[in-house]
Design a protein around this motif. Structure first.
Motif, PDB file in Angstrom:
ATOM      1  N   THR A 110      85.922  -0.218 -13.848  1.00 59.07           N
ATOM      2  CA  THR A 110      86.242  -0.554 -11.649  1.00 59.07           C
ATOM      3  C   THR A 110      84.138  -0.221 -11.831  1.00 59.07           C
ATOM      4  OG1 THR A 110      85.774   2.211 -12.874  1.00 59.07           O
ATOM      5  CG2 THR A 110      87.813   0.394 -12.177  1.00 59.07           C
ATOM      6  N   PRO A 111      83.429  -0.952 -12.624  1.00 62.17           N
ATOM      7  CA  PRO A 111      81.718  -0.841 -12.172  1.00 62.17           C
ATOM      8  C   PRO A 111      81.386  -0.905 -10.669  1.00 62.17           C
ATOM      9  CG  PRO A 111      82.734  -3.117 -13.239  1.00 62.17           C
ATOM     10  CD  PRO A 111      83.770  -2.424 -13.171  1.00 62.17           C
ATOM     11  N   HIS A 112      82.069  -1.440  -9.931  1.00 64.53           N
ATOM     12  CA  HIS A 112      82.301  -1.631  -8.607  1.00 64.53           C
ATOM     13  C   HIS A 112      82.192  -0.621  -8.023  1.00 64.53           C
ATOM     14  CE1 HIS A 112      85.941  -2.492  -8.944  1.00 64.53           C
ATOM     15  NE2 HIS A 112      85.988  -3.474  -9.552  1.00 64.53           N
ATOM     16  N   GLY A 113      83.161   0.725  -8.806  1.00 65.63           N
ATOM     17  CA  GLY A 113      83.362   1.647  -8.114  1.00 65.63           C
ATOM     18  C   GLY A 113      84.216   2.115  -7.236  1.00 65.63           C
ATOM     19  N   GLY A 114      85.319   0.449  -7.200  1.00 67.31           N
ATOM     20  CA  GLY A 114      86.643   0.844  -6.872  1.00 67.31           C
ATOM     21  C   GLY A 114      88.230   0.884  -7.263  1.00 67.31           C
ATOM     22  N   GLU A 115      88.825  -0.130  -8.211  1.00 68.27           N
ATOM     23  CA  GLU A 115      90.207  -0.222  -8.841  1.00 68.27           C
ATOM     24  C   GLU A 115      90.061  -1.373  -9.054  1.00 68.27           C
ATOM     25  OE1 GLU A 115      94.615  -0.977  -7.075  1.00 68.27           O
ATOM     26  OE2 GLU A 115      92.861  -1.538  -5.515  1.00 68.27           O
ATOM     27  N   SER A 116      90.473  -0.524 -10.754  1.00 67.98           N
ATOM     28  CA  SER A 116      90.865  -2.082 -12.108  1.00 67.98           C
ATOM     29  C   SER A 116      91.296  -3.049 -11.491  1.00 67.98           C
ATOM     30  CB  SER A 116      91.221  -1.099 -12.971  1.00 67.98           C
ATOM     31  OG  SER A 116      92.384  -0.462 -13.142  1.00 67.98           O
ATOM     32  N   LEU A 117      91.278  -4.222 -12.520  1.00 64.91           N
ATOM     33  CA  LEU A 117      92.156  -5.150 -12.094  1.00 64.91           C
ATOM     34  C   LEU A 117      93.430  -4.634 -12.623  1.00 64.91           C
ATOM     35  CD1 LEU A 117      92.754  -8.030 -11.745  1.00 64.91           C
ATOM     36  CD2 LEU A 117      91.895  -8.531 -13.968  1.00 64.91           C
ATOM     37  N   LEU A 118      93.428  -3.549 -13.968  1.00 61.40           N
ATOM     38  CA  LEU A 118      94.702  -3.657 -14.278  1.00 61.40           C
ATOM     39  C   LEU A 118      95.445  -2.532 -13.023  1.00 61.40           C
ATOM     40  CD1 LEU A 118      96.681  -3.344 -17.197  1.00 61.40           C
ATOM     41  CD2 LEU A 118      95.603  -1.817 -17.864  1.00 61.40           C
ATOM     42  N   SER A 119      94.703  -1.547 -12.564  1.00 60.05           N
ATOM     43  CA  SER A 119      95.633  -1.327 -11.436  1.00 60.05           C
ATOM     44  C   SER A 119      95.754  -1.630 -10.322  1.00 60.05           C
ATOM     45  CB  SER A 119      94.485   0.210 -11.302  1.00 60.05           C
ATOM     46  OG  SER A 119      94.519   1.198 -11.950  1.00 60.05           O
ATOM     47  N   PHE A 120      94.981  -2.782 -10.027  1.00 60.56           N
ATOM     48  CA  PHE A 120      95.562  -3.509  -9.109  1.00 60.56           C
ATOM     49  C   PHE A 120      97.053  -4.364  -8.870  1.00 60.56           C
ATOM     50  CE2 PHE A 120      94.543  -8.498  -7.292  1.00 60.56           C
ATOM     51  CZ  PHE A 120      95.251  -7.734  -5.955  1.00 60.56           C
ATOM     52  N   SER A 122      99.134  -3.323 -11.525  1.00 60.06           N
ATOM     53  CA  SER A 122     100.161  -2.832 -11.335  1.00 60.06           C
ATOM     54  C   SER A 122     100.590  -1.974 -10.012  1.00 60.06           C
ATOM     55  CB  SER A 122      99.868  -1.392 -12.294  1.00 60.06           C
ATOM     56  OG  SER A 122      99.278  -1.831 -13.578  1.00 60.06           O
ATOM     57  N   ARG A 123     100.030  -2.321  -8.668  1.00 61.76           N
ATOM     58  CA  ARG A 123     100.227  -1.376  -7.862  1.00 61.76           C
ATOM     59  C   ARG A 123     101.195  -3.128  -6.627  1.00 61.76           C
ATOM     60  NH1 ARG A 123      97.910  -3.998  -3.577  1.00 61.76           N
ATOM     61  NH2 ARG A 123      94.817  -3.641  -4.830  1.00 61.76           N
ATOM     62  N   VAL A 124     100.602  -4.400  -6.492  1.00 59.46           N
ATOM     63  CA  VAL A 124     101.258  -4.649  -6.608  1.00 59.46           C
ATOM     64  C   VAL A 124     102.649  -5.384  -7.059  1.00 59.46           C
ATOM     65  CG1 VAL A 124     101.198  -8.181  -6.166  1.00 59.46           C
ATOM     66  CG2 VAL A 124      99.307  -6.385  -6.092  1.00 59.46           C
ATOM     67  N   ARG A 149      97.968 -13.819  -7.233  1.00 55.84           N
ATOM     68  CA  ARG A 149      96.760 -14.332  -8.821  1.00 55.84           C
ATOM     69  C   ARG A 149      97.774 -12.212  -9.787  1.00 55.84           C
ATOM     70  NH1 ARG A 149      92.567 -15.854  -6.542  1.00 55.84           N
ATOM     71  NH2 ARG A 149      91.372 -13.947  -7.420  1.00 55.84           N
ATOM     72  N   ALA A 150      98.240 -11.496  -9.056  1.00 57.99           N
ATOM     73  CA  ALA A 150      98.413 -10.176  -9.463  1.00 57.99           C
ATOM     74  C   ALA A 150     100.171  -9.976  -9.741  1.00 57.99           C
ATOM     75  CB  ALA A 150      97.993  -9.132  -8.540  1.00 57.99           C
ATOM     76  N   ALA A 151     100.720 -10.236  -8.232  1.00 56.09           N
ATOM     77  CA  ALA A 151     101.732 -10.553  -8.416  1.00 56.09           C
ATOM     78  C   ALA A 151     102.599 -11.324  -9.731  1.00 56.09           C
ATOM     79  CB  ALA A 151     102.814 -10.939  -7.469  1.00 56.09           C
ATOM     80  N   LEU A 152     102.139 -12.644  -9.822  1.00 57.11           N
ATOM     81  CA  LEU A 152     102.408 -13.760 -10.942  1.00 57.11           C
ATOM     82  C   LEU A 152     101.880 -12.881 -12.693  1.00 57.11           C
ATOM     83  CD1 LEU A 152     101.562 -16.670  -9.483  1.00 57.11           C
ATOM     84  CD2 LEU A 152     103.437 -16.439  -9.701  1.00 57.11           C
ATOM     85  N   VAL A 153     101.249 -12.420 -12.527  1.00 65.84           N
ATOM     86  CA  VAL A 153     100.695 -12.071 -13.745  1.00 65.84           C
ATOM     87  C   VAL A 153     101.625 -11.202 -14.148  1.00 65.84           C
ATOM     88  CG1 VAL A 153      98.978 -10.362 -15.462  1.00 65.84           C
ATOM     89  CG2 VAL A 153      97.674 -12.399 -13.984  1.00 65.84           C
ATOM     90  N   TYR A 154     102.134  -9.906 -13.015  1.00 61.79           N
ATOM     91  CA  TYR A 154     103.061  -8.811 -13.111  1.00 61.79           C
ATOM     92  C   TYR A 154     104.221  -9.360 -13.831  1.00 61.79           C
ATOM     93  CZ  TYR A 154     106.371  -4.852 -12.796  1.00 61.79           C
ATOM     94  OH  TYR A 154     107.529  -4.305 -12.845  1.00 61.79           O
TER      95      TYR A 154
END
Length: 197
Positions: A110-120, A122-124, A149-154
């Motif tokens: 989370t170098p941008h200070g927001g949400e990690s890809l993994l958290s994103f 998981s949330r979706v 894209r996040a939904a499909l990966v999940y």
């Protein structure tokens, strides 16, 4: 019991080359024109039992223009990009090349200070898992390409790096069927969109 969730990618609000992180801009004229050209092909999805959308202006406008009257779902919001919000990938790379490289390489970063890809992802995925269960229930969700894209990966239980290899075009549809952590990617002929799975 099986649930059928069809994601519709929001129409664009800018050139695909100028896509911005957490883009809150409304649909531009080209986006409205695309919705009008696609409306006939997508209007059958308005018969879904449940209709949702991401909270972005373009997702809401796309859903409304297609006659879905979707309910806004905060869990379908774009990835929180922290201080990179509103930037293109190129702009973030110009400002913080090492941070962008770290973010692209590590799904927990989370170098941008927001949400990690993994958290994103998981949330979706949690949103997908908590849809009401009724046999043959049909759901439509208008969302940003990143959310799809996040939904499909999940749904496919794919490695997080797969996220970067999925191309979701404006107003494209993607359907997943299943429940309880067991999802299948489904490809439909246009004429089969209104039939129950």
């Amino acid at each position: 019991m099986a649930l059928r969730v069809t994601f519709v990618a929001a129409a664009r609000s800018s050139s695909l080359l100028a896509e911005r992180f957490q883009d809150d801009r409304p649909l531009d004229q080209a986006g409205w024109d695309e919705v009008q050209r696609s409306a006939w092909d997508l209007m059958s999805l308005a018969a879904a039992d449940l209709r949702y959308c991401s909270p972005t202006p373009r997702s809401r406008a796309t859903g409304d223009a297609l006659g879905f009257a979707p309910l806004v779902q905060p869990a379908l919001r774009d990835c929180d990009m922290g201080r990179w919000r509103g930037l293109t990938l190129g702009e973030a790379m110009a400002c913080e090349p090492a941070a962008v490289d770290a973010w692209l390489a590590d799904p927990r970063a989370t170098p941008h200070g927001g949400e990690s890809l993994l958290s994103f992802i998981s949330r979706v995925g949690n949103w997908l898992e908590t849809r009401p269960l009724e046999d043959g229930c049909r759901v439509v969700a208008v969302a940003e390409p990143s959310v799809i894209r996040a939904a499909l990966v999940y749904a496919l239980k794919a490695p997080p790096a797969t996220y970067w290899s999925i191309d979701v075009r404006p107003l494209s549809t993607t359907t997943v069927t299943g429940l309880g952590g067991r999802w299948n990617l489904r490809f439909d002929a246009a004429s089969a969109l209104t039939s129950r799975a």
